[in-house]
Scaffold this motif. Sequence first.
Motif, short mmCIF file in Angstrom:
data_model
loop_
_atom_site.label_atom_id
_atom_site.label_comp_id
_atom_site.label_asym_id
_atom_site.label_seq_id
_atom_site.Cartn_x
_atom_site.Cartn_y
_atom_site.Cartn_z
N VAL A 215 49.89 42.15 94.63
CA VAL A 215 49.23 41.13 95.45
C VAL A 215 49.54 39.71 94.95
O VAL A 215 49.25 38.74 95.64
CB VAL A 215 47.71 41.35 95.52
CG1 VAL A 215 47.39 42.67 96.23
CG2 VAL A 215 47.08 41.32 94.13
N ALA A 216 50.11 39.57 93.76
CA ALA A 216 50.51 38.26 93.25
C ALA A 216 51.52 38.48 92.13
O ALA A 216 51.49 39.50 91.44
CB ALA A 216 49.31 37.46 92.73
N CYS A 217 52.42 37.51 91.97
CA CYS A 217 53.40 37.64 90.89
C CYS A 217 53.87 36.25 90.47
O CYS A 217 53.64 35.25 91.15
CB CYS A 217 54.60 38.49 91.31
SG CYS A 217 55.71 37.67 92.49
N GLY A 218 54.53 36.20 89.34
CA GLY A 218 55.11 34.95 88.85
C GLY A 218 55.96 35.24 87.64
O GLY A 218 55.90 36.34 87.05
N ALA A 219 56.78 34.27 87.24
CA ALA A 219 57.73 34.48 86.16
C ALA A 219 57.70 33.31 85.19
O ALA A 219 57.32 32.19 85.55
CB ALA A 219 59.14 34.65 86.72
#
Length: 253
Positions: free
Chosen positions: A170-174
Motif C-alpha cells: 500500500v506504500a513504498c519508498g527507496a
Amino acid sequence: MQVTTFPSRTADLFTQGLELQPGSALLRFGAARSRPAERISWCGDGAVAWLDEPRGHLWSVGEPAAAAGLTLRAAHQLPGRIRGFTGPRGVDALLGRHLAVADPVAWAFRWTLDEPPRHPAEERVSELGEAHHGRLLAFLGAHSPSHSTGPGSSNVSLWAGIQGAGGRLVACGALSALPDSGAPLMASVATDAALRGQGLGAALTSWLTRYAVRRYGLCTLWQLADNTPADRLYTRLGYRNEDPCVAARIGTP
C-alpha cells in the motif's frame, strides 16, 4: 555571465567556501570532497559546476549569473555532452538567452541532519528485499508512473514498504544516492491512490528519514516547488528548505 577560471578535471569545488553558504547544500552534500579523478568540474567567481557524465547532466550552485556562465562554458566546451542541468533558480532564464532551454522545472533540494518526530504508523514499515521487486515495479507503475527510481537500480541501498491485508503493498519508498557523493537520497515514495490521506506516506517518509540519519548522518530529497502537501510534510519532518533549484534540458536550437 563572466567566468574567471577555466575548467579542469581537477578543479576544487570547495576553495570558495560556497558549501557553507545558504542555498549551496547541493554542493555540501552532493559533491564528493575527494575530487574524483574522473570528475569534470568548473569553478568561477561565485559559482561552481560539476558534470554527471553518464547522464550528461551539469550540476551547479552559487550566484545565478555565475552559475549560468559556467553552464554555458561547459556546453560550448563539451558540445553535445551537456544534455541537461540543475542550478540555482533563475539560471534557466539566463541560459535561455544563449541556448535552447527546454522543459524547466522548479525544485527544492531539501535535507536534514536530525531524526524526525516518530510517526505512530512507522511500526508498519518494513524493509523489502529482491523478492519484492516485481510487486514494487507493478505498484509504482500503477500509483506513481513518473517515479525517479525503480527496483533493481544500482544506486538504491534500500526499499521499504507498508503492506495491507493479505500482504498487499500500500506504500513504498527507496533510499537512493546522489551521483557524485553517494549521500542518501529519498526517492520514489508512493502511496496507493485509494488510501491517500491516511498518513501512510508520512509514516514511510519518517521511517526512511530516521534510517538514513542513523546510518549516514543525513537524508536528502528533491521536492517539486509547487507541491504544497509535500512541502508541509517535509517541513514537519525537519527538512530544511533553503535551496531553490531549477532543472531543464538543453535542446537543439
